[in-house]
Write a protein that holds these residues in place. Structure first.
Motif, PDB file in Angstrom:
ATOM      1  N   PHE A   1      30.651 -25.152 158.532  1.00 35.40           N
ATOM      2  CA  PHE A   1      29.286 -24.637 158.546  1.00 35.40           C
ATOM      3  C   PHE A   1      28.351 -25.580 157.804  1.00 35.40           C
ATOM      4  O   PHE A   1      28.724 -26.213 156.815  1.00 35.40           O
ATOM      5  CB  PHE A   1      29.226 -23.246 157.891  1.00 35.40           C
ATOM      6  CG  PHE A   1      29.955 -22.181 158.662  1.00 35.40           C
ATOM      7  CD1 PHE A   1      29.290 -21.450 159.632  1.00 35.40           C
ATOM      8  CD2 PHE A   1      31.302 -21.924 158.419  1.00 35.40           C
ATOM      9  CE1 PHE A   1      29.956 -20.460 160.348  1.00 35.40           C
ATOM     10  CE2 PHE A   1      31.968 -20.941 159.131  1.00 35.40           C
ATOM     11  CZ  PHE A   1      31.294 -20.211 160.099  1.00 35.40           C
ATOM     12  N   LYS A   2      27.134 -25.660 158.304  1.00 36.47           N
ATOM     13  CA  LYS A   2      26.073 -26.390 157.629  1.00 36.47           C
ATOM     14  C   LYS A   2      24.818 -25.530 157.668  1.00 36.47           C
ATOM     15  O   LYS A   2      24.291 -25.232 158.738  1.00 36.47           O
ATOM     16  CB  LYS A   2      25.808 -27.735 158.319  1.00 36.47           C
ATOM     17  CG  LYS A   2      24.750 -28.562 157.608  1.00 36.47           C
ATOM     18  CD  LYS A   2      24.567 -29.913 158.284  1.00 36.47           C
ATOM     19  CE  LYS A   2      23.526 -30.754 157.543  1.00 36.47           C
ATOM     20  NZ  LYS A   2      23.328 -32.072 158.182  1.00 36.47           N
ATOM     21  N   ASP A   3      24.375 -25.127 156.458  1.00 42.70           N
ATOM     22  CA  ASP A   3      23.200 -24.247 156.380  1.00 42.70           C
ATOM     23  C   ASP A   3      23.414 -22.981 157.210  1.00 42.70           C
ATOM     24  O   ASP A   3      22.557 -22.579 158.004  1.00 42.70           O
ATOM     25  CB  ASP A   3      21.932 -24.974 156.840  1.00 42.70           C
ATOM     26  CG  ASP A   3      21.623 -26.167 155.971  1.00 42.70           C
ATOM     27  OD1 ASP A   3      21.957 -26.127 154.762  1.00 42.70           O
ATOM     28  OD2 ASP A   3      21.078 -27.154 156.493  1.00 42.70           O
ATOM     29  N   THR A   4      24.568 -22.382 157.020  1.00 40.47           N
ATOM     30  CA  THR A   4      24.980 -21.133 157.693  1.00 40.47           C
ATOM     31  C   THR A   4      25.159 -21.279 159.202  1.00 40.47           C
ATOM     32  O   THR A   4      25.409 -20.299 159.893  1.00 40.47           O
ATOM     33  CB  THR A   4      23.980 -19.993 157.428  1.00 40.47           C
ATOM     34  OG1 THR A   4      22.754 -20.267 158.124  1.00 40.47           O
ATOM     35  CG2 THR A   4      23.732 -19.805 155.930  1.00 40.47           C
ATOM     36  N   ILE A   5      25.015 -22.494 159.694  1.00 41.82           N
ATOM     37  CA  ILE A   5      25.194 -22.714 161.138  1.00 41.82           C
ATOM     38  C   ILE A   5      26.539 -23.374 161.375  1.00 41.82           C
ATOM     39  O   ILE A   5      26.867 -24.382 160.733  1.00 41.82           O
ATOM     40  CB  ILE A   5      24.062 -23.605 161.704  1.00 41.82           C
ATOM     41  CG1 ILE A   5      22.711 -22.919 161.503  1.00 41.82           C
ATOM     42  CG2 ILE A   5      24.304 -23.877 163.194  1.00 41.82           C
ATOM     43  CD1 ILE A   5      21.532 -23.779 161.924  1.00 41.82           C
ATOM     44  N   ARG A   6      27.297 -22.820 162.262  1.00 43.29           N
ATOM     45  CA  ARG A   6      28.608 -23.403 162.573  1.00 43.29           C
ATOM     46  C   ARG A   6      28.421 -24.669 163.386  1.00 43.29           C
ATOM     47  O   ARG A   6      27.821 -24.651 164.472  1.00 43.29           O
ATOM     48  CB  ARG A   6      29.472 -22.404 163.345  1.00 43.29           C
ATOM     49  CG  ARG A   6      30.861 -22.937 163.682  1.00 43.29           C
ATOM     50  CD  ARG A   6      31.762 -21.854 164.199  1.00 43.29           C
ATOM     51  NE  ARG A   6      33.073 -22.379 164.558  1.00 43.29           N
ATOM     52  CZ  ARG A   6      34.110 -21.626 164.878  1.00 43.29           C
ATOM     53  NH1 ARG A   6      33.968 -20.301 164.909  1.00 43.29           N
ATOM     54  NH2 ARG A   6      35.265 -22.164 165.193  1.00 43.29           N
TER      55      ARG A   6
ATOM     56  N   GLY B   1      36.371 -17.659 166.243  1.00 39.53           N
ATOM     57  CA  GLY B   1      36.046 -16.893 165.052  1.00 39.53           C
ATOM     58  C   GLY B   1      35.298 -17.704 164.003  1.00 39.53           C
ATOM     59  O   GLY B   1      35.206 -18.929 164.078  1.00 39.53           O
ATOM     60  N   ASN B   2      34.771 -17.011 162.987  1.00 42.69           N
ATOM     61  CA  ASN B   2      33.996 -17.664 161.929  1.00 42.69           C
ATOM     62  C   ASN B   2      34.709 -17.646 160.572  1.00 42.69           C
ATOM     63  O   ASN B   2      34.079 -17.873 159.539  1.00 42.69           O
ATOM     64  CB  ASN B   2      32.635 -16.977 161.781  1.00 42.69           C
ATOM     65  CG  ASN B   2      31.749 -17.209 162.997  1.00 42.69           C
ATOM     66  OD1 ASN B   2      31.736 -18.304 163.565  1.00 42.69           O
ATOM     67  ND2 ASN B   2      31.028 -16.170 163.423  1.00 42.69           N
TER      68      ASN B   2
END
Length: 244
Positions: free
Chosen positions: A65-70, A36-37
């Motif tokens: 998350f980094k820059d909306t990237i998990r 999950g996020n």
């Protein structure tokens, strides 16, 4: 985590995280939380250590998350083994104690009782005691306040810092009056206030007190009626009473 799984650090890292889960269902709560996020807290699930032993744990999952990237996930484990063992000991004590115990909710409603309470009231089941608790008391204890109203009033005064100890009269299912002393304790369970009422049967104590009172009255009658000078001498050769 190493202590829980009993694996070396590199074994834990290289071992598949979800392989430790006791559940093999792809849709289990642990696997879903890992994928999950959002932050999730699993209050109790079972995992296996290196030896195959099942361990109850509480798990917190924090996605990174980094820059909306998990980019990763932080998973924290809390071993619940000791807490559950302590709960089992408490439950065993609750079930086996000779004193009757009954639990009350925040609204002062009965929610559970132990076998000793069922036996004391000569009830058919716990459900009967919980559902009809106030039917096991006379309508009034003393004065114009009903037993139910008085008991609620005493419960409101209870707090974790102050126990309430008071005498109370109960009635068994077959109508016998039961003089009791009640110790009311308030505790916090999962941020909720729970009142625990421990009830000790005083019937044998009251019988002993009555027997002593009758003996005292008989001695007084003998002292008053006999023409012979008499005295009652107690411990330490102290004269307790004399006749005319």
């Amino acid at each position: 985590k190493n202590d829980i799984f009993f694996r070396k650090f590199f074994e834990v890292v290289s071992h598949g995280m979800t392989e430790e889960c006791h559940c093999h269902d792809e849709e289990c709560a642990f696997r879903s939380a890992i994928k999950g996020n959002s932050k999730q807290r699993l209050h109790k699930i079972w995992i296996k250590d290196k030896k195959g032993n099942s361990i109850p744990v509480s798990i917190s999952v924090f996605p990174i998350f980094k820059d909306t990237i998990r980019v990763g996930t932080i998973v924290s484990f809390m071993d619940l083994s000791e807490a559950m063992s302590s709960n089992k000991m408490t439950e065993a004590l609750y079930e086996s104690t000779a004193e009757g115990c009954i639990f009350f909710s925040e609204a002062f409603e009965p929610i559970d009782c132990n076998p000793a309470m069922v036996k004391l009231f000569k009830a058919s089941s716990r459900e009967e005691v919980v559902k009809n608790f106030f039917s096991f008391s006379p309508t009034y204890q003393s004065g114009d306040v009903t037993s139910e109203e008085l008991f609620y009033e005493i419960q409101r005064e209870a707090s974790p810092e102050r126990h309430k100890i008071f005498e109370w009269t109960h009635i068994s299912a077959d109508g016998e009056e039961i003089p009791c002393v009640v110790t009311l304790t308030s505790v916090q369970v999962n941020r909720r206030k729970i009142n625990i009422s421990c009830i000790r049967d005083l019937r044998e104590q009251k019988k002993a007190e009555m027997a002593m009172h009758e003996q005292r009255e008989q001695l007084e009658k003998i002292l008053k009626s006999t023409p012979v000078a008499m005295a009652i001498v107690g411990n330490g050769n102290v004269i307790k009473a004399v006749n005319e």
